[in-house]
Scaffold this active site. Structure first.
Site, mmCIF file in Angstrom:
data_model
loop_
_atom_site.group_PDB
_atom_site.id
_atom_site.type_symbol
_atom_site.label_atom_id
_atom_site.label_comp_id
_atom_site.label_asym_id
_atom_site.label_seq_id
_atom_site.Cartn_x
_atom_site.Cartn_y
_atom_site.Cartn_z
ATOM 1 N N CYS A 2 -13.751 -8.850 6.345
ATOM 2 C CA CYS A 2 -13.961 -8.576 7.625
ATOM 3 C C CYS A 2 -12.904 -9.450 8.388
ATOM 4 O O CYS A 2 -12.406 -10.379 7.819
ATOM 5 C CB CYS A 2 -15.479 -8.996 8.005
ATOM 6 N N ARG A 27 -6.888 -5.922 6.814
ATOM 7 C CA ARG A 27 -7.803 -6.538 6.039
ATOM 8 C C ARG A 27 -8.869 -5.640 5.224
ATOM 9 O O ARG A 27 -9.662 -6.228 4.521
ATOM 10 C CB ARG A 27 -8.483 -7.798 6.707
ATOM 11 N N TRP A 72 -16.325 -5.051 6.921
ATOM 12 C CA TRP A 72 -16.043 -4.462 5.602
ATOM 13 C C TRP A 72 -17.504 -4.489 4.900
ATOM 14 O O TRP A 72 -17.984 -5.322 4.703
ATOM 15 C CB TRP A 72 -14.983 -4.857 4.744
ATOM 16 N N ASN A 98 -17.906 -13.182 9.525
ATOM 17 C CA ASN A 98 -17.224 -12.893 8.263
ATOM 18 C C ASN A 98 -17.655 -13.579 6.795
ATOM 19 O O ASN A 98 -17.846 -14.834 6.967
ATOM 20 C CB ASN A 98 -15.917 -13.214 8.057
ATOM 21 N N GLY A 99 -18.172 -13.041 5.813
ATOM 22 C CA GLY A 99 -19.061 -13.670 4.877
ATOM 23 C C GLY A 99 -20.330 -13.369 4.318
ATOM 24 O O GLY A 99 -20.518 -12.019 4.841
ATOM 25 N N GLU A 479 0.063 -4.831 -13.779
ATOM 26 C CA GLU A 479 0.399 -4.861 -12.261
ATOM 27 C C GLU A 479 0.706 -3.339 -11.881
ATOM 28 O O GLU A 479 0.401 -2.905 -10.792
ATOM 29 C CB GLU A 479 1.473 -5.835 -11.956
ATOM 30 N N LYS A 483 -0.935 -1.113 -9.143
ATOM 31 C CA LYS A 483 -0.373 -0.601 -7.842
ATOM 32 C C LYS A 483 -0.626 0.914 -7.660
ATOM 33 O O LYS A 483 -1.014 1.377 -6.624
ATOM 34 C CB LYS A 483 0.988 -0.631 -7.825
ATOM 35 N N GLU A 486 -4.330 1.674 -7.024
ATOM 36 C CA GLU A 486 -4.789 0.922 -5.780
ATOM 37 C C GLU A 486 -4.421 2.113 -4.585
ATOM 38 O O GLU A 486 -5.208 2.478 -3.604
ATOM 39 C CB GLU A 486 -4.070 -0.265 -5.351
ATOM 40 N N HIS A 502 -4.429 1.631 -31.067
ATOM 41 C CA HIS A 502 -5.673 1.194 -31.448
ATOM 42 C C HIS A 502 -6.800 1.835 -30.379
ATOM 43 O O HIS A 502 -7.907 1.284 -30.037
ATOM 44 C CB HIS A 502 -6.083 -0.385 -31.286
ATOM 45 N N LYS A 599 -7.493 -6.613 2.212
ATOM 46 C CA LYS A 599 -6.528 -7.474 1.697
ATOM 47 C C LYS A 599 -6.993 -8.904 0.996
ATOM 48 O O LYS A 599 -6.293 -9.402 0.246
ATOM 49 C CB LYS A 599 -5.634 -7.780 3.058
#
Length: 604
Positions: A2, A27, A72, A98-99, A479, A483, A486, A502, A599
């Site tokens: 948030c 964010r 969010w 926020n939280g 990574e 990307k 995402e 495997h 973010k």
């Protein structure tokens, strides 16, 4: 997650708050709202994007004070009712948050028994009701907020306005909050970009601080006593947080990597002596006593930590491991006095990483942070901090911060290896020379951007994508896959190349492009054997390859990587970033704000 913005001053608050929310979109959010304060409190909020909120905002307002929020969802779906700000029943107290308030259910039950009625499913709504009771008892707004905070469990940042009460009151416990000081007024925010076009003068409240913004001053209280917090001037401005002509922030930040890398190593390298100055207090005696270095991190930062752990074991002769922060425990068999725990976090506010760090501290381990954010929570909780100096990163998908994290951690490797006498001056000079060459090597990749764009057009419609690599190429494969998934929403997986046979090899078809790291530091000859395995099953292969690797026979598309030894996989990663970007762009994805992601992940 948030985003919070608050303003009080001589200018009209409405456009400032509206623009501040726009600056905080990076964010991640699914609803937004604004409360304008004064003799009355006027609240406007809507689910969806800011455009939905804009439709219900007044064209003008005389208010010079207010708070805003991008939410969010954690408690309750993204609806108008669940959007912030939240108020009491009379609507004269408004709160942004926020939280997570962990004991909200118990508080809500008690408040309901006292006759309060709730309009949302959120944890936040208990706060304005609690504040109403404190204000009715005769407390001023600062004392009321202080009293309510004592009743809350969890991590949060709060901003409050109340009708007929002077100013804005804010506080933080475990979640980020920054103050901004402009000529025409003062700000509270979750992050500097919210108000950076108005001022670069900021201060960072400490844990538990209560802040009071009035027309005449900004007051900060700790345990009821007035305190001062150092005002700093940030080194980047509004232009640094804008797209600068690029289609997306992500593409801009990919192109900023040469500059970010130069900033990461600037002033820290003595290449002649093979030494590094990180301005941290880790005595040689302590480093020589180390039995283990543990990295704790999440997502992209975890991949950077994997890269660093391999370097440290190779060059510093110390057992090193990287653990996903949400799974971390300081388990038995370790001596805390001989264990250094390194938290890697771009924002410095990642909740899972902070929790892992606190577990390590409770066990007695020494702690170090590698972060991008001055004044963030992690910097106040660790024994030492190394900043990666990447500058602001707006795109949700981390790009330049990953590159800068690995470069900074490579400096840490030299620092520890030299102090322990495990790394020769020659090896140190070689790695530092490669670090100096890294910005130029990345620029060469950026100069070949068109080649990557064409490859994305040719291979971007695959059913799934596999990224493979060995040793230092393995975290880069992870990574690269992260990307792509995402920002394109395509299925992508990263593997240590030897693991293909495997199990994952069963998924390989002619419709599953494979992207391979075939560079120095990645056991390229062995990875080529795995490339042959997928090629024989019809999979198209894209290889990031060094000059000395004979990749053309088995690879459909070769991306050239400069000779940089152990850092070559990091250069390959830039190709993967560009490939992911262009695949997503061709699909018309929301690249800077991918669905369901944020973010700064400030909840566990």
């Amino acid at each position: 997650m948030c985003g919070i913005i608050g303003y009080l001053g001589s200018a009209d608050a409405l456009p400032i708050l509206r623009d501040g929310l726009s600056n905080l979109e990076y964010r991640g959010y699914d609803s937004a709202g604004i409360a304008l304060g004064g003799d009355t409190v006027e609240v406007y909020k809507r689910a969806g994007e800011l455009s939905a909120l804009t439709e219900v905002l007044p064209e003008t307002s005389t208010a010079t004070m207010g708070i805003g929020h991008t939410r969010w969802s954690t408690h309750g779906e993204p609806t108008d009712a669940n959007a912030h700000p939240h108020t009491n029943e009379s609507g004269d107290v408004a709160v942004v948050h926020n939280g997570i308030i962990e004991n909200y259910d118990a508080l809500r039950s008690v408040l309901t028994e006292r006759g309060h009625t709730f309009a949302s499913d959120t944890d936040t709504e208990v706060v304005p009701h609690l504040l109403e009771e404190e204000l009715e008892s005769g407390r001023n707004l600062v004392d009321a907020v202080s009293a309510v905070v004592e009743k809350l469990e969890g991590n949060f940042a709060l901003g409050v306005v109340a009708a007929g009460h002077d100013g804005i009151v804010a506080t933080r416990r475990g979640n980020p909050l920054v103050l901004g000081y402009a000529e025409h007024g003062a700000f509270i925010a979750s992050d500097v970009p919210a108000f950076v076009e108005h001022t670069r003068r900021v201060s960072y409240p400490e844990e538990g601080d209560v802040i009071h913004l009035t027309e005449s001053e900004v007051s900060v209280y700790a345990d009821g006593e007035a305190v001062s917090r150092e005002i700093q001037e940030i080194e980047w401005d509004a232009e640094a947080a804008e797209k600068g002509g690029y289609k997306h922030y992500m593409l801009k930040e990919i192109h900023e990597q040469p500059t970010a890398l130069r900033q990461a190593i600037s002033g820290r390298i003595d290449e002649v002596k093979g030494e590094v100055d990180l301005e941290i207090d880790l005595p040689a005696e302590y480093l020589n006593s180390l039995a283990e270095i543990q990295f704790v991190a999440c997502g992209t930062s975890y991949h950077a930590a994997l890269y660093a752990a391999d370097l440290l074991e190779e060059y510093a002769d110390v057992r090193s491991s990287a653990e996903i922060a949400s799974e971390y425990e300081f388990r038995g068999g370790r001596d805390p006095w001989r264990t250094l725990v390194v938290a890697v976090t771009q924002s410095g506010e990642t909740a899972d990483t902070l929790s892992a760090l606190r577990r390590a501290k409770r066990a007695g381990a020494r702690t170090l942070a590698v972060t991008n954010t001055l004044g963030s929570t992690v910097t106040r909780e660790v024994d030492d901090t190394v900043f990666i100096r990447a500058g602001p990163e707006i795109g949700v998908a981390a790009t330049k911060t990953f590159c800068s994290q690995v470069a900074t951690l490579a400096l840490l490797c030299v620092y520890v290896g030299r102090a322990r006498g495990a790394m020769s001056s020659g090896d140190a000079r070689a790695l530092l020379s490669d670090l100096r060459g890294l910005p130029g090597a990345v620029q060469q990749v950026l100069d070949r951007e068109e080649q990557v764009c064409v490859a994305a057009e040719e291979y971007g419609d695959g059913d799934a994508f596999f990224f493979i690599g060995r040793r230092l190429g393995a975290p880069v494969a992870l990574e690269g896959a992260l990307k792509l998934k995402e920002i394109s929403y395509d299925h992508a997986e990263g593997f240590a190349a030897g693991e293909l046979k495997h199990g994952p090899l069963a998924l390989v078809t002619s419709e599953t492009p494979v992207l391979a790291v075939l560079t120095g530091g990645s056991n390229a000859p062995e990875t080529l054997n795995n490339v042959k395995e997928v090629e024989s099953r019809g999979a198209p292969v894209i290889g990031c390859a060094s000059d000395d690797v004979d990749a053309e026979k088995f690879v459909d598309e070769v991306f050239d990587v400069s000779d940089l030894g152990e850092l070559e996989p990091l250069v390959a990663n830039v190709y993967f970033q560009l490939f992911s970007y262009y695949v997503a762009d061709l699909q018309g994805r929301s690249i800077d704000k991918p669905r369901n992601l944020a973010k700064s992940v400030t909840v566990e």
